[in-house]
Design a protein around this motif. Structure first.
Motif, mmCIF file in Angstrom:
data_model
loop_
_atom_site.group_PDB
_atom_site.id
_atom_site.type_symbol
_atom_site.label_atom_id
_atom_site.label_comp_id
_atom_site.label_asym_id
_atom_site.label_seq_id
_atom_site.Cartn_x
_atom_site.Cartn_y
_atom_site.Cartn_z
ATOM 1 N N HIS A 1 63.915 -10.480 63.874
ATOM 2 C CA HIS A 1 63.567 -11.665 63.087
ATOM 3 C C HIS A 1 64.775 -12.595 62.965
ATOM 4 N N ARG A 2 65.902 -12.046 62.543
ATOM 5 C CA ARG A 2 67.119 -12.855 62.416
ATOM 6 C C ARG A 2 67.581 -13.369 63.775
ATOM 7 N N GLN A 3 67.411 -12.547 64.797
ATOM 8 C CA GLN A 3 67.824 -12.964 66.133
ATOM 9 C C GLN A 3 67.050 -14.214 66.572
ATOM 10 N N ASN A 4 65.754 -14.212 66.311
ATOM 11 C CA ASN A 4 64.950 -15.355 66.741
ATOM 12 C C ASN A 4 65.140 -16.575 65.853
ATOM 13 N N GLN A 5 65.485 -16.359 64.589
ATOM 14 C CA GLN A 5 65.901 -17.486 63.747
ATOM 15 C C GLN A 5 67.108 -18.187 64.368
ATOM 16 N N LEU A 6 68.080 -17.364 64.793
ATOM 17 C CA LEU A 6 69.295 -17.930 65.380
ATOM 18 C C LEU A 6 69.011 -18.530 66.750
#
Length: 211
Positions: free
Chosen positions: A46-51
Motif C-alpha cells: 500500500h505504501r509502496q504504491n502511494q509512493l
C-alpha cells in the motif's frame, strides 16, 4: 546474513533527501533515491504504491525538460493501476479512473514533444482512449474536479488531432463543471473554449468597413 527490507523509518529519510534534491533541481540525484525508497517498501504494497503514484507525478512534471522520463512515469502509474485492480474494493487514495487519467496525461504531454507524426498520432490516440475510459467512473464517483480536468484534457487532445467540433463539446463540459462547482480553472477553460469557437465560426465583419 541476508539483507532485510528497510523499515518505514529507514525509508522516510530517503524520501526526504530525494525531495530536497528535487527542489534544488538535482533530479539525477533525486530519482535513484525515490527508486530505492520504492524498492524498500516491497513488503508494504500500500505504501509502496502511494509512493509510486507520487513519484509518477514528479516524473511527469519533469517530462517537459526530460522527455525520456514520460515512459518511466507511465510505468509507475501502470503499476499502481495493476495494484488497485488486483483487489477490487481495496481502499486507496486514488481511484482506478484517476490513475488511468494520469497514464493518459503522460501520453498527452509526451505527444507535444514528439516530432515523428505517426508516433505523435499514436500517443494522442492512447491519451484519448484512456481519458475516455476514466470518464464514467469519475462521474459515478462524483469526482467533479477531476472530471472537469479530464474533460478539458480530452478537448485539447481532440484539438491537437484536428477534431475541433468534438474539442468544443468536451470543453463545454469542462466549463459547465467549473461554473457549477466554482473551480478555479473557469477563466482559463472559458478562454480556450471561446478561442476554439472563434476558429470554427469566425465572426464576419459588420458592414463594408475595411479591416
Amino acid at each position: 546474513m541476508a539483507q532485510t527490507e528497510p523499515a518505514a523509518a529507514d525509508v522516510a529519510p530517503l524520501i526526504m533527501e530525494a525531495e530536497e534534491y528535487a527542489l534544488e533541481g538535482n533530479y539525477d540525484a533525486a530519482l535513484p533515491l525515490y527508486e530505492r525508497a520504492i524498492a524498500g517498501l516491497s513488503a508494504q504494497p500500500h505504501r509502496q504504491n502511494q509512493l509510486r503514484y507520487r513519484y509518477g507525478i514528479i516524473l511527469n512534471a519533469l517530462g517537459g525538460q526530460r522527455p525520456d522520463l514520460y515512459p518511466l512515469a507511465r510505468g509507475q502509474f501502470e503499476a499502481v493501476l495493476a495494484y488497485i485492480e488486483s483487489s477490487p474494493g481495496l481502499p486507496f487514495e486514488h481511484s482506478a479512473a484517476r490513475v488511468r487519467s494520469a497514464i493518459a496525461h503522460t501520453y498527452h504531454q509526451h505527444s507535444a514533444l514528439q516530432t515523428n507524426p505517426n508516433k505523435r498520432a499514436a500517443m494522442l490516440r492512447n491519451a484519448y482512449q484512456l481519458y475516455i475510459s476514466a470518464m464514467d467512473e469519475l462521474r459515478r464517483e462524483e469526482d467533479w474536479q477531476n472530471l472537469a480536468i479530464t474533460s478539458f484534457n480530452i478537448g485539447q487532445v481532440c484539438e491537437w488531432q484536428g477534431n475541433l467540433e468534438e474539442a468544443i463539446q468536451w470543453l463545454e463540459q469542462a466549463v459547465a463543471l467549473d461554473k457549477r462547482h466554482g473551480f478555479p480553472d473557469l477563466e482559463e477553460d472559458l478562454a480556450y473554449l471561446t478561442a476554439l469557437r472563434d476558429l470554427v465560426n469566425p465572426e464576419r465583419p459588420v458592414g463594408n468597413t475595411a479591416i
